[in-house]
Design an enzyme around this catalytic site. Sequence first.
Site, PDB file in Angstrom:
ATOM      1  N   HIS A 278      80.302  42.193   1.996  1.00  0.00           N
ATOM      2  CA  HIS A 278      81.579  42.796   1.596  1.00  0.00           C
ATOM      3  C   HIS A 278      81.475  44.310   1.515  1.00  0.00           C
ATOM      4  CE1 HIS A 278      80.616  43.424  -2.762  1.00  0.00           C
ATOM      5  NE2 HIS A 278      79.951  42.290  -2.672  1.00  0.00           N
ATOM      6  N   ASP A 290      74.978  46.189  -3.802  1.00  0.00           N
ATOM      7  CA  ASP A 290      76.136  45.285  -3.879  1.00  0.00           C
ATOM      8  C   ASP A 290      77.380  45.988  -3.345  1.00  0.00           C
ATOM      9  OD1 ASP A 290      77.795  43.142  -4.504  1.00  0.00           O
ATOM     10  OD2 ASP A 290      77.990  43.727  -6.604  1.00  0.00           O
ATOM     11  N   GLU A 324      85.951  41.565  -2.063  1.00  0.00           N
ATOM     12  CA  GLU A 324      85.204  40.483  -2.700  1.00  0.00           C
ATOM     13  C   GLU A 324      85.143  40.667  -4.212  1.00  0.00           C
ATOM     14  OE1 GLU A 324      81.691  38.464  -4.444  1.00  0.00           O
ATOM     15  OE2 GLU A 324      82.104  40.607  -4.322  1.00  0.00           O
ATOM     16  N   GLU A 325      85.005  41.916  -4.646  1.00  0.00           N
ATOM     17  CA  GLU A 325      84.728  42.175  -6.052  1.00  0.00           C
ATOM     18  C   GLU A 325      85.871  41.793  -6.982  1.00  0.00           C
ATOM     19  OE1 GLU A 325      81.978  42.612  -7.170  1.00  0.00           O
ATOM     20  OE2 GLU A 325      80.726  43.836  -5.866  1.00  0.00           O
ATOM     21  N   ASP A 352      74.802  38.913   0.271  1.00  0.00           N
ATOM     22  CA  ASP A 352      75.424  39.533  -0.906  1.00  0.00           C
ATOM     23  C   ASP A 352      74.546  39.320  -2.135  1.00  0.00           C
ATOM     24  OD1 ASP A 352      77.179  40.827  -2.581  1.00  0.00           O
ATOM     25  OD2 ASP A 352      78.566  39.138  -2.771  1.00  0.00           O
ATOM     26  N   HIS A 423      76.800  46.062 -10.342  1.00  0.00           N
ATOM     27  CA  HIS A 423      78.038  46.564 -10.959  1.00  0.00           C
ATOM     28  C   HIS A 423      77.820  47.738 -11.906  1.00  0.00           C
ATOM     29  CE1 HIS A 423      80.163  42.377 -10.375  1.00  0.00           C
ATOM     30  NE2 HIS A 423      79.735  42.911  -9.233  1.00  0.00           N
TER      31      HIS A 423
END
Length: 457
Positions: A278, A290, A324-325, A352, A423
């Site tokens: 992503h 990520d 995606e997030e 991912d 994140h």
Amino acid sequence: MKKRSLLFAIICFALNVNASNPDSAVVSKIYDEILEKGKVYENLHYLCKNIGPRLSGSANAQKAVDWTKSLMETYGFDRVYLQEVMVPHWDRGVKETAYFKVNNKKQTVAVAALGGSVATIEKGIEAGIIEVYNFDQLKELGEAKIKGKIVFFNRPMNSKAIRTFNAYRDAVNQRSQGATEAAKYGAIGVIVRSMTTRVDEFPHTGSLHYDENVLKIPAVAIATKDANQLSEALKLQPSITFFMKLNCKTLPETLSYNVIGEIKGSEFPNQIITVGGHLDSWDLAEGAQDDGAGTMQSVEVLRTLKSLGVKPKHTIRTVLFMNEENGLRGGLKYAENAKQNGEQHLAAIESDSGGFTPRGFSVDASTAVVDKILSWKSIFDGFDLNEIGGGGGTGSDIGPLKPLGTALFGFRPDSQRYFDFHHAANDVFENVNERELKLGAAAMTALVYLIDQNGLN
């Protein structure tokens, strides 16, 4: 003389093995190409340093779309195009502020609004704190003790879980559903312990999901170091208060794109093998692990096959999914279009889980497909890809392809460091190892090649 004869026999044996297993020879070439001439690391550097955070709907997300499309065009793939997808647009606004008070003294803490959170009132909110570890405790306490308070979810990820993704799955519901569950009992805000196995000063954001039938209340992630300090302070003085001010807002949905590049199959052009990651990332950092790593590895798959002159039997398609997030819109749109167009997707592979040392691949497919993959075990073993099949997720973006009969594969790297960066503001290019990233790209290319040449039947 005997030594010469033995050496000659060993060489002949090696040549015979190579001749009898041409797939192994090509996989070796794939690894050589990527380790010696690979572009994945320098491409990731550009994505991280020249574009940076790429939250859906943002200007940087569009810059990433434009650049990755141009990148794949420069590699001369057979087709490069954009697939339209409407995405949510949430903006963090001015950085959050938060502190707790002990004897009227402020202790500042590191927090980050959870993705999709509503803002506080302009002056912020301040209230007493109720510390809990699960939703059952909320129910036991009830509205009488929770109403008007800020609920502090402080359940850590399980440090005893060997695979950290299992620990994440066991803890993440307090982040995704905690605000709604607390609001049912009259809470006015939520603090959630960051989803990481480390004790550090970085708050880890991530999506929350509001129930439309329940009042939406502001929610923040708190750094694990500060979470521990807050918990200790509450034990000494349960009456302390917590202040937080959030300035986030949700804007109208905006048009964005999945970025797609492909090499047409020479024998089965209508059968597709998809590989992807992503393109969007959270707004706190560069999104290196990520999922910058996964997207650039996926581009490297096609670049490598083309560079080596491999003419695939099936159409190989790299897809850089958007959103995606905080919505999964890209993955859903890709599967929707595939169904509408009557496309036959043989396999889909997603990266991912970070750009760490490759361990193998998880598989979500029939027993026959798993057996087929395991038939290549001797090849995989030669490159330390020892974890094939078994449990573990295969990737959120490719999940919607499963109803189409697609065999799903998740690239599985070592998981121990992923949630150090997940994140959080330290998810930057400097925390990616070049060799590990390249080995992951090589492993993914090898799997794509083996599926393409041998099928899954």
